[in-house]
Write a protein that holds these residues in place. Sequence first.
Motif, mmCIF file in Angstrom:
data_model
loop_
_atom_site.group_PDB
_atom_site.id
_atom_site.type_symbol
_atom_site.label_atom_id
_atom_site.label_comp_id
_atom_site.label_asym_id
_atom_site.label_seq_id
_atom_site.Cartn_x
_atom_site.Cartn_y
_atom_site.Cartn_z
ATOM 1 N N UNK A 121 0.816 -1.222 0.000
ATOM 2 C CA UNK A 121 0.000 0.000 0.000
ATOM 3 C C UNK A 121 0.847 1.269 0.000
ATOM 4 N N UNK A 122 1.953 1.244 0.733
ATOM 5 C CA UNK A 122 2.830 2.415 0.782
ATOM 6 C C UNK A 122 3.442 2.691 -0.590
ATOM 7 N N UNK A 123 3.803 1.626 -1.321
ATOM 8 C CA UNK A 123 4.381 1.807 -2.656
ATOM 9 C C UNK A 123 3.342 2.275 -3.660
ATOM 10 N N UNK A 124 2.080 1.809 -3.514
ATOM 11 C CA UNK A 124 1.018 2.317 -4.385
ATOM 12 C C UNK A 124 0.801 3.806 -4.136
ATOM 13 N N UNK A 125 0.847 4.201 -2.860
ATOM 14 C CA UNK A 125 0.731 5.622 -2.545
ATOM 15 C C UNK A 125 1.879 6.403 -3.174
ATOM 16 N N UNK A 126 3.072 5.856 -3.096
ATOM 17 C CA UNK A 126 4.248 6.505 -3.684
ATOM 18 C C UNK A 126 4.085 6.655 -5.187
ATOM 19 N N UNK A 127 3.545 5.620 -5.833
ATOM 20 C CA UNK A 127 3.370 5.664 -7.279
ATOM 21 C C UNK A 127 2.340 6.720 -7.675
ATOM 22 N N UNK A 177 1.465 9.311 -5.967
ATOM 23 C CA UNK A 177 2.059 10.619 -5.668
ATOM 24 C C UNK A 177 3.022 11.049 -6.761
ATOM 25 N N UNK A 178 3.694 10.086 -7.395
ATOM 26 C CA UNK A 178 4.607 10.403 -8.492
ATOM 27 C C UNK A 178 3.843 10.765 -9.768
ATOM 28 N N UNK A 179 2.673 10.176 -9.965
ATOM 29 C CA UNK A 179 1.867 10.445 -11.156
ATOM 30 C C UNK A 179 1.164 11.798 -11.084
ATOM 31 N N UNK A 180 0.777 12.228 -9.889
ATOM 32 C CA UNK A 180 -0.020 13.452 -9.741
ATOM 33 C C UNK A 180 0.647 14.681 -10.352
ATOM 34 N N UNK A 181 1.941 14.972 -10.097
ATOM 35 C CA UNK A 181 2.561 16.156 -10.708
ATOM 36 C C UNK A 181 2.716 16.060 -12.217
ATOM 37 N N UNK A 182 2.586 14.858 -12.764
ATOM 38 C CA UNK A 182 2.708 14.687 -14.211
ATOM 39 C C UNK A 182 1.436 15.096 -14.951
ATOM 40 N N UNK A 183 0.360 15.366 -14.219
ATOM 41 C CA UNK A 183 -0.883 15.813 -14.838
ATOM 42 C C UNK A 183 -1.749 14.697 -15.389
ATOM 43 N N UNK A 184 -1.408 13.440 -15.101
ATOM 44 C CA UNK A 184 -2.172 12.315 -15.633
ATOM 45 C C UNK A 184 -3.639 12.393 -15.212
ATOM 46 N N UNK A 210 -4.700 9.715 -4.067
ATOM 47 C CA UNK A 210 -4.611 10.995 -4.760
ATOM 48 C C UNK A 210 -4.882 12.156 -3.806
ATOM 49 N N UNK A 211 -5.864 11.985 -2.937
ATOM 50 C CA UNK A 211 -6.162 13.018 -1.938
ATOM 51 C C UNK A 211 -4.982 13.235 -1.010
ATOM 52 N N UNK A 212 -4.335 12.135 -0.614
ATOM 53 C CA UNK A 212 -3.169 12.235 0.254
ATOM 54 C C UNK A 212 -2.028 12.951 -0.461
ATOM 55 N N UNK A 213 -1.827 12.615 -1.748
ATOM 56 C CA UNK A 213 -0.758 13.253 -2.521
ATOM 57 C C UNK A 213 -1.000 14.753 -2.636
ATOM 58 N N UNK A 214 -2.244 15.154 -2.838
ATOM 59 C CA UNK A 214 -2.560 16.572 -2.980
ATOM 60 C C UNK A 214 -2.437 17.311 -1.658
ATOM 61 N N UNK A 215 -2.751 16.640 -0.557
ATOM 62 C CA UNK A 215 -2.557 17.250 0.770
ATOM 63 C C UNK A 215 -1.074 17.495 1.017
ATOM 64 N N UNK A 216 -0.245 16.535 0.619
ATOM 65 C CA UNK A 216 1.199 16.682 0.814
ATOM 66 C C UNK A 216 1.756 17.803 -0.052
ATOM 67 N N UNK A 217 1.188 17.997 -1.251
ATOM 68 C CA UNK A 217 1.621 19.088 -2.128
ATOM 69 C C UNK A 217 1.381 20.445 -1.493
ATOM 70 N N UNK A 218 0.296 20.549 -0.718
ATOM 71 C CA UNK A 218 -0.084 21.828 -0.146
ATOM 72 C C UNK A 218 0.736 22.184 1.083
ATOM 73 N N UNK A 219 1.453 21.207 1.643
ATOM 74 C CA UNK A 219 2.242 21.469 2.865
ATOM 75 C C UNK A 219 3.491 22.285 2.546
#
Length: 221
Positions: free
Chosen positions: A172-178, A180-187, A212-221
Amino acid sequence: MADGILDQFSRLTTFLGLALGPDYEVALHDLTDKHCSIIAIANSHVSGRTVGAPLTNVALQILKDGSYRHSDYLVHYPGLSREGKPLRSSTFFLKEEGELVGMLCINFDDSRYRAVSQAVLQLCQAAGLEGPEEAPASQIPERFHNSIQGVAREAVAQALAGLGREAGQLTPEQRQQLVSALEPQGIFLLKGAVKEVAQALGCSQATVYRYLSQARREEEL
């Protein structure tokens, strides 16, 4: 107003395709529809796309990071056709009041010219001269697809390769990492991308939305 600009550039697309010749693909993207963005294309055999194809990974990245705001064009970056043939790509940004409404893209297949240059270099080497070394690739190549599924699946495949894992091996942690890596690419600007990523990862869409929600929360920090 955007329709008027795009109509003018649609005719320019046809003209440039004829003027430059069959090694140059010219594609016009309408940014009001990211999912079927190509509205005109000349010499489509170069990338293998057709009218109605979605935005590429590079175009999505440009939309996501807003780099078009600081430039009018991007030139001579690497591309890769559906058959894996290297292309040299350039994009002109069509703007209205600072907002991106379209992109005019030229993708050059220089394989015929490379073959000629290699033949010349071989003659030089036979005379005792060394040919130049290939410069290392410093940029992820633009990849061309005719569907959102192709864009999303390609992005997941590249991310999995970076992790050195297959989808079924991810924690699950690696899926979150993946994700999170896709989100800035605009996919995830593409409608249906969440579904395609979920299928590629073998998990539910709800799980991808949570990552995706977690990745976007981390972007805002």
